[in-house]
Structures are given as structure tokens and as C-alpha cells.
Design a protein around this motif. Structure first.
Motif, PDB file in Angstrom:
ATOM      1  N   MET A  57       0.831  -1.204   0.000  1.00 47.03           N
ATOM      2  CA  MET A  57       0.000   0.000   0.000  1.00 47.03           C
ATOM      3  C   MET A  57       0.866   1.255   0.000  1.00 47.03           C
ATOM      4  O   MET A  57       1.802   1.383   0.779  1.00 47.03           O
ATOM      5  CB  MET A  57      -0.894  -0.003   1.245  1.00 47.03           C
ATOM      6  N   SER A  58       0.514   2.171  -0.902  1.00 46.07           N
ATOM      7  CA  SER A  58       1.160   3.488  -0.903  1.00 46.07           C
ATOM      8  C   SER A  58       0.091   4.513  -0.542  1.00 46.07           C
ATOM      9  O   SER A  58      -1.109   4.196  -0.526  1.00 46.07           O
ATOM     10  CB  SER A  58       1.707   3.790  -2.296  1.00 46.07           C
ATOM     11  N   LEU A  59       0.494   5.744  -0.306  1.00 46.84           N
ATOM     12  CA  LEU A  59      -0.499   6.767   0.041  1.00 46.84           C
ATOM     13  C   LEU A  59      -1.403   7.049  -1.158  1.00 46.84           C
ATOM     14  O   LEU A  59      -2.611   7.250  -1.002  1.00 46.84           O
ATOM     15  CB  LEU A  59       0.202   8.036   0.520  1.00 46.84           C
ATOM     16  N   GLU A  60      -0.818   7.017  -2.358  1.00 44.87           N
ATOM     17  CA  GLU A  60      -1.624   7.261  -3.572  1.00 44.87           C
ATOM     18  C   GLU A  60      -2.633   6.128  -3.757  1.00 44.87           C
ATOM     19  O   GLU A  60      -3.796   6.374  -4.095  1.00 44.87           O
ATOM     20  CB  GLU A  60      -0.741   7.328  -4.825  1.00 44.87           C
ATOM     21  N   GLY A  61      -2.178   4.901  -3.520  1.00 48.05           N
ATOM     22  CA  GLY A  61      -3.068   3.746  -3.639  1.00 48.05           C
ATOM     23  C   GLY A  61      -4.240   3.877  -2.684  1.00 48.05           C
ATOM     24  O   GLY A  61      -5.400   3.634  -3.034  1.00 48.05           O
ATOM     25  N   PHE A  62      -3.922   4.316  -1.480  1.00 45.97           N
ATOM     26  CA  PHE A  62      -4.966   4.434  -0.467  1.00 45.97           C
ATOM     27  C   PHE A  62      -6.001   5.487  -0.869  1.00 45.97           C
ATOM     28  O   PHE A  62      -7.211   5.305  -0.693  1.00 45.97           O
ATOM     29  CB  PHE A  62      -4.324   4.787   0.880  1.00 45.97           C
ATOM     30  N   ALA A  63      -5.502   6.587  -1.439  1.00 49.51           N
ATOM     31  CA  ALA A  63      -6.416   7.650  -1.877  1.00 49.51           C
ATOM     32  C   ALA A  63      -7.330   7.148  -2.995  1.00 49.51           C
ATOM     33  O   ALA A  63      -8.532   7.462  -3.047  1.00 49.51           O
ATOM     34  CB  ALA A  63      -5.605   8.862  -2.353  1.00 49.51           C
ATOM     35  N   LEU A  64      -6.775   6.318  -3.873  1.00 50.51           N
ATOM     36  CA  LEU A  64      -7.572   5.778  -4.979  1.00 50.51           C
ATOM     37  C   LEU A  64      -8.650   4.828  -4.440  1.00 50.51           C
ATOM     38  O   LEU A  64      -9.819   4.877  -4.848  1.00 50.51           O
ATOM     39  CB  LEU A  64      -6.645   5.051  -5.961  1.00 50.51           C
ATOM     40  N   LEU A  65      -8.249   3.977  -3.497  1.00 50.85           N
ATOM     41  CA  LEU A  65      -9.219   3.068  -2.865  1.00 50.85           C
ATOM     42  C   LEU A  65     -10.370   3.880  -2.265  1.00 50.85           C
ATOM     43  O   LEU A  65     -11.550   3.556  -2.441  1.00 50.85           O
ATOM     44  CB  LEU A  65      -8.502   2.246  -1.785  1.00 50.85           C
ATOM     45  N   ASP A  66     -10.007   4.950  -1.569  1.00 49.99           N
ATOM     46  CA  ASP A  66     -11.004   5.822  -0.940  1.00 49.99           C
ATOM     47  C   ASP A  66     -12.003   6.339  -1.986  1.00 49.99           C
ATOM     48  O   ASP A  66     -13.223   6.302  -1.781  1.00 49.99           O
ATOM     49  CB  ASP A  66     -10.262   6.987  -0.267  1.00 49.99           C
ATOM     50  N   SER A  67     -11.467   6.777  -3.130  1.00 50.66           N
ATOM     51  CA  SER A  67     -12.358   7.344  -4.147  1.00 50.66           C
ATOM     52  C   SER A  67     -13.292   6.263  -4.709  1.00 50.66           C
ATOM     53  O   SER A  67     -14.455   6.536  -5.021  1.00 50.66           O
ATOM     54  CB  SER A  67     -11.550   8.011  -5.264  1.00 50.66           C
ATOM     55  N   PHE A  68     -12.796   5.036  -4.814  1.00 49.79           N
ATOM     56  CA  PHE A  68     -13.654   3.952  -5.313  1.00 49.79           C
ATOM     57  C   PHE A  68     -14.748   3.594  -4.298  1.00 49.79           C
ATOM     58  O   PHE A  68     -15.871   3.243  -4.673  1.00 49.79           O
ATOM     59  CB  PHE A  68     -12.819   2.713  -5.660  1.00 49.79           C
ATOM     60  N   ILE A  69     -14.393   3.660  -3.027  1.00 48.41           N
ATOM     61  CA  ILE A  69     -15.414   3.387  -1.998  1.00 48.41           C
ATOM     62  C   ILE A  69     -16.509   4.458  -2.083  1.00 48.41           C
ATOM     63  O   ILE A  69     -17.715   4.152  -2.069  1.00 48.41           O
ATOM     64  CB  ILE A  69     -14.770   3.362  -0.582  1.00 48.41           C
ATOM     65  N   ASP A  70     -16.077   5.716  -2.220  1.00 44.87           N
ATOM     66  CA  ASP A  70     -17.065   6.812  -2.362  1.00 44.87           C
ATOM     67  C   ASP A  70     -17.979   6.554  -3.551  1.00 44.87           C
ATOM     68  O   ASP A  70     -19.192   6.706  -3.471  1.00 44.87           O
ATOM     69  CB  ASP A  70     -16.337   8.153  -2.572  1.00 44.87           C
ATOM     70  N   LYS A  71     -17.339   6.167  -4.662  1.00 44.83           N
ATOM     71  CA  LYS A  71     -18.096   5.936  -5.896  1.00 44.83           C
ATOM     72  C   LYS A  71     -19.144   4.832  -5.679  1.00 44.83           C
ATOM     73  O   LYS A  71     -20.315   4.976  -6.056  1.00 44.83           O
ATOM     74  CB  LYS A  71     -17.102   5.526  -6.988  1.00 44.83           C
ATOM     75  N   ALA A  72     -18.727   3.755  -5.055  1.00 49.56           N
ATOM     76  CA  ALA A  72     -19.638   2.625  -4.857  1.00 49.56           C
ATOM     77  C   ALA A  72     -20.782   2.997  -3.916  1.00 49.56           C
ATOM     78  O   ALA A  72     -21.938   2.637  -4.144  1.00 49.56           O
ATOM     79  CB  ALA A  72     -18.858   1.433  -4.303  1.00 49.56           C
ATOM     80  N   LEU A  73     -20.430   3.744  -2.851  1.00 48.54           N
ATOM     81  CA  LEU A  73     -21.483   4.096  -1.882  1.00 48.54           C
ATOM     82  C   LEU A  73     -22.484   5.083  -2.490  1.00 48.54           C
ATOM     83  O   LEU A  73     -23.668   5.078  -2.134  1.00 48.54           O
ATOM     84  CB  LEU A  73     -20.852   4.676  -0.600  1.00 48.54           C
ATOM     85  N   ALA A  74     -21.986   5.915  -3.408  1.00 46.27           N
ATOM     86  CA  ALA A  74     -22.865   6.947  -3.978  1.00 46.27           C
ATOM     87  C   ALA A  74     -23.732   6.410  -5.130  1.00 46.27           C
ATOM     88  O   ALA A  74     -24.738   7.007  -5.486  1.00 46.27           O
ATOM     89  CB  ALA A  74     -22.009   8.110  -4.485  1.00 46.27           C
ATOM     90  N   ASP A  75     -23.339   5.275  -5.692  1.00 42.23           N
ATOM     91  CA  ASP A  75     -24.024   4.780  -6.901  1.00 42.23           C
ATOM     92  C   ASP A  75     -25.181   3.847  -6.522  1.00 42.23           C
ATOM     93  O   ASP A  75     -24.965   2.765  -5.957  1.00 42.23           O
ATOM     94  CB  ASP A  75     -22.974   4.040  -7.752  1.00 42.23           C
ATOM     95  N   ASP A  76     -26.396   4.248  -6.849  1.00 39.44           N
ATOM     96  CA  ASP A  76     -27.562   3.440  -6.481  1.00 39.44           C
ATOM     97  C   ASP A  76     -27.564   2.073  -7.147  1.00 39.44           C
ATOM     98  O   ASP A  76     -28.208   1.136  -6.662  1.00 39.44           O
ATOM     99  CB  ASP A  76     -28.853   4.189  -6.848  1.00 39.44           C
ATOM    100  N   ALA A  77     -26.850   1.974  -8.283  1.00 34.95           N
ATOM    101  CA  ALA A  77     -26.816   0.687  -8.982  1.00 34.95           C
ATOM    102  C   ALA A  77     -25.956  -0.341  -8.234  1.00 34.95           C
ATOM    103  O   ALA A  77     -26.020  -1.534  -8.518  1.00 34.95           O
ATOM    104  CB  ALA A  77     -26.269   0.889 -10.391  1.00 34.95           C
ATOM    105  N   VAL A  78     -25.146   0.124  -7.286  1.00 36.68           N
ATOM    106  CA  VAL A  78     -24.249  -0.791  -6.565  1.00 36.68           C
ATOM    107  C   VAL A  78     -24.967  -1.382  -5.353  1.00 36.68           C
ATOM    108  O   VAL A  78     -25.420  -0.655  -4.466  1.00 36.68           O
ATOM    109  CB  VAL A  78     -22.958  -0.053  -6.118  1.00 36.68           C
TER     110      VAL A  78
END
Ligand code: NAD
Length: 733
Positions: free
Chosen positions: A28-49
């Protein structure tokens, strides 16, 4: 290519796949962690998920945090590093907590999206802390996979919620070996312990199915549900109280208080257990910051991980083509030769093991057999593996068998004549381009090379005893040793999975050069009337694995006598150790040769078990009325070793302080918390080190004279790593 990818399936499950480009293992790098965070946001915000599965694109899930990042976190944390570190760690907690809460209403605990982890293989460090924050962990039935939190091994502790979550999941007592000892388990054992939830054939499929069927209540962590009670009891509960009293004593007993991480971990667990979960995370982050701020943790990470790995990967290997060893000839099947044959065969290398008599050669091979039999008894080795490994070793007296060996390692008696004789015999048979290595511990490589027809192909490969356990191998270049020989030795050490350091040829090379003054300083103190218990405890309380007197009992007094006589003969008038000889010669006269005679500085019982420090010794060297203070004794014991390390570096025997530090920890157990002798000097500061030396020199003489290099670093307010941390040699600087 990014570290994580995101793909939403037609089934409504978003799969986040961790697959760091150009690495065989995810870290894990800090950039990797930030990307993971953005994907979690995306999934939580998307009603299709409907739910999320986090998995890996590699055979393993992850090896942990990139320790290079951790090592640099303090540097990168700005003007107020503690604040910067704490805030950075809390941001990480926020992301993992977001996964855990998964968008649910914090009051009703409803409406969250199920998130599961699917682990194909090994999951370590943050590679387990991330799954621990999900709602269910599925692991493949892969017995080779390792699951756990090994952070403590490099001087930190699980600081991304792993500490707090594991303790709340399984209780402090059950979590203790996983947190305090970094215990790793295979998936089945990890499930039995309660670390993960399911072991299945296809973790991604199982995780998807679970995610699609999970109910609101399935995704509420016990600690977020009403009425949560910590398994085994919180600290104020009678059972919990017993746990913490015992754990404190155990941690202190094992670490002597010198390893900041174990103590900080225990504090985080204790204090965290008294408060609600989110506050506990904040406490964990504070203690984690505290550990990262301690110079010991960065020094340990630097030596035990970053630099150790760099050396294993050939940081100081000359650029010559691959020199992988195919067939090794081991001359002398005694204690060392037998061990060298064992580790070589275990690495799949063919071995010809030679001794003067067939039964001696057979005994040497039997050592490997006994080792494998123990492995079978412990279910670590299969009978097929035993046959295969033993099949690689030919035990013989016939030098003709060395014909196809591309490397020879000589481990016959420590006698130049015997060594010269076997060198000539082997060289008469081996190929022109084979490399000849000697395992001598005291004889100069350059003089032994005189017996060789090809001194540029002659080198020292110095193993430590017992060979199969000791991780360090010292490679010694004689005056005429060429680059191919160095590369061959390094490639061999890589094959047998040990850590190499490369040094130049001077009396006692590097490790023994430093360890002998440590032993001698302890013995001098006995002669001065310092209480032996104080000497031994002072050493252990500063992180040495063995006190100097126990160490000399283990290696034997007569070996000390032999080395003293040879050194005196070589040095003549300049010989500095009369005071030491007085003691060891007297001990030898008494027949007190150490553990092997069941009497030395310590007494032993009939079975050879160490009892206590012997009154026979204190009877002969009575205790002085005035005893020095603990720190004074510790300074003497540490400086005796450290100054030799600096002198070895200054003289060019050691060409790289990274080798000096890694070699000291792996070779003789030099206070690992410090990161090694050069790291220790940087921690206390060269200025303070010179002060200590000056005071010791005034009292005890020239052996504590601060080397010019140390004085120069002190005068310029510099540090060893600031000046030489990139592998620069002192001589070139
Ligand atoms: P050892 O006495 O256990 O073994 C030496 C072996 O060499 C014996 O089996 C002997 O029969 C054999 N031998 C002697 N002359 C021979 C000849 N002419 N041809 C073939 N075989 C012959 O000694 P050891 O402790 O294994 O040490 C071997 C070497 O390793 C020495 O140079 C020693 O300095 C070095 N070493 C020892 C240690 C240690 O801790 N013991 C550590 C590092 C290096």
C-alpha cells in the motif's frame, strides 16, 4: 495502470481489485490508499451498486504497507511532524471506518452496503487491516498463504485500526500473540482463531454471493451494536485485569523496555479498551504516532527491512553476469561443513561433502538427515522432500568427485597447513573458472590465497554457527580477490536465502572484530570487581541478547585463550588485552571452559542447564565496594563494539554503513532496537558519543579513543546516515 481498479458487474456488485503494477506482491502506498477511498465513495454513492468486493489481481492479497513510505512519513510530515503524522493516520482510519459503516445510518444501523474482502493468498499488515474493516473476510483454501499482522517485527505496530479491531473481535488475551509477536497463520488456522470468517475454494464468488444476500444486521460490527462487550473482558473486568497485568510483565520481560512499539501497542490496547470504538481509533493513532516519532522505529525499519532487503538483492554486487551455483564442494564435514551442506541442499544445490575419513563425511551428511527428520516430526517436511534433499548430497573422501563443482567452500580445521593442502587438492580437480571460498574465522584470506593457483578466484565466505539458524554471511575479499568471486559468493548467499555483507580482509573481518571487544570489556569488568550480575543485566537491558559473560561461556573460554595467544603473537608489544588474558587464562587453568565443561562464568547443572553466575569467579575476583552505575556499564559495553565498527568503516574494512548495521544485528544480535551501531550513534548524536568516549578514555585509556571520523561528524553536526546512508565508503568520502 493504477494500484486499484473498479468494475461494476451486471449483478450489482462493484469489484475493487488491488493489483500494483510491476510488483509481484501488492503493497500500500499513500496514492493507492487515496484511490481506494475514491472507489469506496463511488460505490457508496451509486444506487446501482448493491455491494462491494475488495480483492486482488495477484496470487496474494497484499504484503502490507510499503515500509519505504512509513520510513519517510516522519520526514514528509512537515514542520510539526507529530501533528502531521497523527492527522495522516486519522485520515486512514476515516477511510477504513467509512468502509465499516458503509453508508449506514449511525442511529438505526440500517441502509449500509455490504462490503466483503476476498483474499486469494497472503494478507499481511494493512493487507489484513483493510479486510478487518470490511463486513466479512473470505480466504482461498491456500495452505501457503500467511495471514497476520507482523508489524511488531520491524519496530512498529498495526496502526491502521488492526490493533483496535482485532482486540475487539477476539479479546486482548487471544489477540496478544498476533499483535505482540506478529504470529502468522494459514487461512484455516486464521479462521479457527477468528481472524477471518470463511475459507472457500473461490473467495470472489463466495464474497459476491454473500454481499448480494447480506441483511442490514449482517453488516453491523459487534462493537457498533448495542450492548457490545469485549471478549475476555475489558481491563476493569476481573479477567481483563489479570490479562493486562500479565501482559505488561511479559512485554517488559521480553523487551526490557527498549522496544518502544510493544509498550505503545499495549498502551493503545489498554486505553482503547476503556472507551468507545471511535475514540479507541484515535488513541491507537496517537500511540502509533508516538512510535513513528521514536528514532528507534525508523532505524529498525531502515536496517531490518529496507537495507537488509537491498543487500539481499545485491546492492553491492559487482556488475558481472549471473553466477548462480549449481554444484558446491564442501571440504570438511565438521560442525560448519555439515551446516553448509545442509543449507545448500535445502536450496536445491548439488553438494559434494568431503572429509578425510568416510565416517566423518557420513556424519556430516547425517546432520542433514537429522534436521529433515525433525522437520518430518513437526510436519514441516514430507518424506519425499527428505529423499530429494538427501539425494543432493554426496558424502565422500574422494576429491575426484569435485570435478564439476563451480564453487568450493572449505571448512576444515583452522590450520593454514591443512587449508593449503586441501586447496591444492581441490584445485587439481575443479574447473578453471570455479571459485574457491574459505570459511576461516581468524586466518587472513590474503595469506590463505597464497596456496591457490588462482588468487583472484579465492574469497572468504564466513558463516556463523549454527549455519542453518544464523541469517548473516560475511563475504571477505582478499587483496587479489576479483569481481567474479564476489558475485559468485553473493549469488550463493542469495540462493541459500541469507543476508550478505561484503568486507575487506583485516584481522577478525567485521563481526568478530566488534564482538571480541564486547566480550573483553565484560571480562575486564570482572577483573575490576564489577558485580557480574550488573554486567550481564546492563547488557540485556540495553538490548543485547546475551551478556558478555554468557556469550563467552557459550563460545568457550579455550577458544578465547586460543584467539588471545594468536593475537598476541601477531601484535607483539602493541597487544592491549593483558587484563582480559589474566582472567581467561586463570579460568582455563581451573578447567572452567564454559558451557561445554558445565562451568564457566556461570554454573551449570548436570544436564548443562545454566544456573547462576558462579561464586567461584567472584571468590577469585571479589566485588569492589564501589559499583559503577548502570549507564556507565552500558556505555562501556556498547562503545567497545560501536567504536570497532567505526574504526572498521574508517579503515575501509567495511565499505558501507548499511552493511555495518545490518551485519551487527543479524551477526551478533547488536541491540536491534537501535538499528545497529551506526544508527545508534545517529540516535544519540555524534557529539554526545564523543563526550562519552572522552570520559571513558580518561578513565580506561586508548581503547575508547573516539576515531577521527566520529569527531569530524560531531564537529560538523552531521550524522552517519546523512553522510554515508547511500552506501558511500568512508575512504572515498
Ligand atoms: P570441526 O573441527 O567441527 O570440523 C572440521 C572438519 O574438517 C572435521 O570433520 C575434520 O575431520 C575435517 N578435516 C580436517 N582435515 C581435513 C582434510 N585434510 N581433508 C578433509 N577434511 C578434513 O571445525 P568447524 O567448527 O566446523 O570449523 C571449520 C572451519 O570453520 C574453521 O576454519 C573455523 O575457523 C571456521 N568457522 C567455525 C565457526 C564455529 O563457530 N565453529 C564459525 C565460523 C567459521
Amino acid at each position: 495502470m493504477a494500484d486499484f481498479t473498479y468494475e461494476l458487474g451486471t449483478d450489482g456488485v462493484a469489484v475493487i481489485t488491488w493489483d500494483v503494477p510491476e510488483k509481484s506482491m501488492n503493497v500500500m502506498s499513500l496514492e493507492g490508499f487515496a484511490l481506494l477511498d475514491s472507489f469506496i465513495d463511488k460505490a457508496l454513492a451509486d444506487d446501482a451498486v448493491k455491494g462491494v468486493v475488495i480483492t486482488s489481481g495477484k496470487p496474494d492479497f497484499a504484503g502490507g504497507m510499503d515500509l519505504n513510505v512509513i520510513a519517510k512519513m516522519k520526514e514528509d510530515a512537515g514542520a510539526e511532524p507529530a501533528k502531521g503524522l497523527y492527522e495522516g493516520v486519522m485520515q486512514m482510519h476515516a477511510v477504513l471506518r467509512k468502509i465499516e459503516r458503509a453508508g449506514m445510518d449511525p442511529k438505526t444501523l440500517k441502509g449500509g452496503k455490504p462490503i466483503a474482502a476476498a483474499l486469494p493468498g497472503t494478507a499481511l499488515g494493512i493487507g489484513l487491516e483493510l479486510p478487518l474493516s470490511t463486513h466479512r473476510i473470505f480466504a482461498a483454501d491456500n495452505p501457503k498463504a500467511k495471514i497476520g499482522l507482523p508489524e511488531i517485527m520491524v519496530g512498529i505496530f498495526p496502526g491502521a485500526g488492526g490493533t483496535t479491531r482485532l482486540v475487539r473481535k477476539m479479546g486482548a488475551m487471544v489477540a496478544a500473540p498476533f499483535l505482540l509477536e506478529g504470529k502468522l497463520s494459514d487461512p484455516k488456522k486464521a479462521k479457527a482463531a477468528g481472524i477471518i470468517d470463511e475459507v472457500v475454494d473461490d473467495p470472489v464468488a463466495a464474497a459476491k454471493e454473500w454481499v448480494l444476500n447480506a441483511k442490514d444486521s449482517d453488516i453491523v460490527k459487534p462493537w457498533d451494536a448495542k450492548g457490545y462487550k469485549m471478549p475476555g473482558g475489558a481491563p476493569y473486568h476481573p479477567a481483563g485485569f489479570m490479562t493486562f497485568v500479565g501482559a505488561s510483565a511479559m512485554v517488559h520481560g521480553k523487551t526490557m523496555g527498549v522496544y518502544p512499539a510493544a509498550k505503545a501497542l499495549l498502551s493503545a490496547v489498554y486505553e482503547g479498551a476503556l472507551v468507545p470504538f471511535d475514540q479507541a481509533l484515535s488513541i491507537e493513532a496517537r500511540w502509533f504516532t508516538n512510535v513513528l516519532m521514536n528514532p528507534s522505529s525508523s532505524a529498525m525499519i531502515r536496517s531490518l527491512f529496507i537495507n537488509k532487503q537491498a543487500l539481499e538483492k545485491g546492492a553491492n554486487r559487482p556488475s558481472v553476469p549471473d553466477q548462480t551455483v549449481k554444484k558446491v564442494g564442501v571440504l570438511g564435514a565438521g560442525m560448519m561443513g555439515a551446516g553448509i551442506a545442509l543449507v545448500s541442499a535445502l536450496a536445491g544445490i548439488q553438494v559434494v561433502l568431503i572429509d578425510a575419513a568416510q565416517d566423518a563425511a557420513d556424519r556430516g551428511k547425517a546432520y542433514t538427515e537429522a534436521y529433515l527428520d525433525k522437520g518430518i516430526a513437526r510436519k514441516k517436511v514430507t518424506p519425499e522432500k527428505k529423499d530429494a534433499v538427501l539425494g543432493l548430497i554426496t558424502a565422500t573422501t574422494d576429491y575426484a568427485a569435485l570435478e564439476c563443482c563451480d564453487l568450493i567452500v572449505e571448512a576444515v580445521f583452522e590450520d593454514p597447513k591443512v587449508k593449503a593442502d586441501v586447496t591444492a587438492k581441490a584445485e587439481a580437480v575443479i574447473p578453471e573458472n570455479a571459485i574457491f571460498a574459505t570459511n576461516t574465522s581468524t586466518l587472513p584470506i590474503t595469506s590463505l590465497a597464497k596456496a591457490s593457483k588462482r588468487p583472484e578466484q579465492f574469497i572468504g565466505i564466513h558463516f556463523f554457527s549454527p549455519v542453518e539458524k544464523m541469517l548473516l554471511v560475511e563475504i571477505i575479499k582478499g587483496r587479489e580477490t576479483g569481481e567474479v568471486a564476489v558475485a559468485k559468493a553473493l549469488d550463493f548467499v542469495r540462493q541459500i536465502k541469507k543476508t550478505p555483507i561484503v568486507v575487506n580482509d583485516e584481522r577478525f573481518f567485521y563481526a568478530n572484530r566488534c564482538i571480541i571487544p564486547y566480550i573483553n570489556e565484560g571480562i575486564r569488568m570482572v577483573a575490576e570487581g564489577v558485580n557480574p550480575t550488573l554486567i550481564e543485566n546492563a547488557a540485556k537491558m540495553v538490548g543485547m541478547p546475551l551478556g558478555p559473560l554468557q556469550l563467552v561461556d557459550e563460545t568457550s573460554i579455550d577458544l578465547g585463550v586460543k584467539i588471545a595467544k594468536a593475537t598476541r603473537a601477531a601484535m607483539g608489544e602493541a597487544y592491549p588485552d593483558d587484563a582480559v588474558d589474566e582472567v581467561i587464562f586463570w579460568m582455563a587453568d581451573q578447567g572452567r571452559l564454559g558451557r561445554k565443561t558445565k562451568s564457566g562464568f556461570y554454573d551449570y547443572d548436570e544436564a548443562g542447564k545454566r544456573q547462576g553466575l558462579s561464586e567461584v569467579v567472584t571468590g577469585h575476583y571479589p566485588e569492589a565496594t564501589d559499583q559503577p552505575d548502570l549507564h556507565h556499564v552500558q556505555h562501556r559495553l556498547l562503545m567497545a563494539q560501536v567504536l570497532e565498527a567505526v574504526r572498521a568503516f574508517e579503515a575501509g574494512v567495511l565499505e558501507d554503513i548499511r552493511e555495518g548495521d545490518v551485519g551487527a544485528i543479524l551477526g551478533w544480535g547488536f541491540a536491534p532496537w537501535s538499528g545497529g551501531p551506526f544508527s545508534w550513534l545517529d540516535i544519540i548524536g555524534a557529539g554526545r558519543a564523543v563526550e562519552i568516549c572522552d570520559a571513558l578514555e580518561a578513565q580506561y585509556g586508548a581503547r575508547f579513543n573516539a576515531p577521527a571520523l566520529l569527531r569530524d561528524i560531531a564537529a560538523k553536526g552531521d550524522g552517519f546516515y546523512a553522510r554515508f546512508g547511500g552506501g558511500q565508503a568512508a575512504k572515498a568520502a
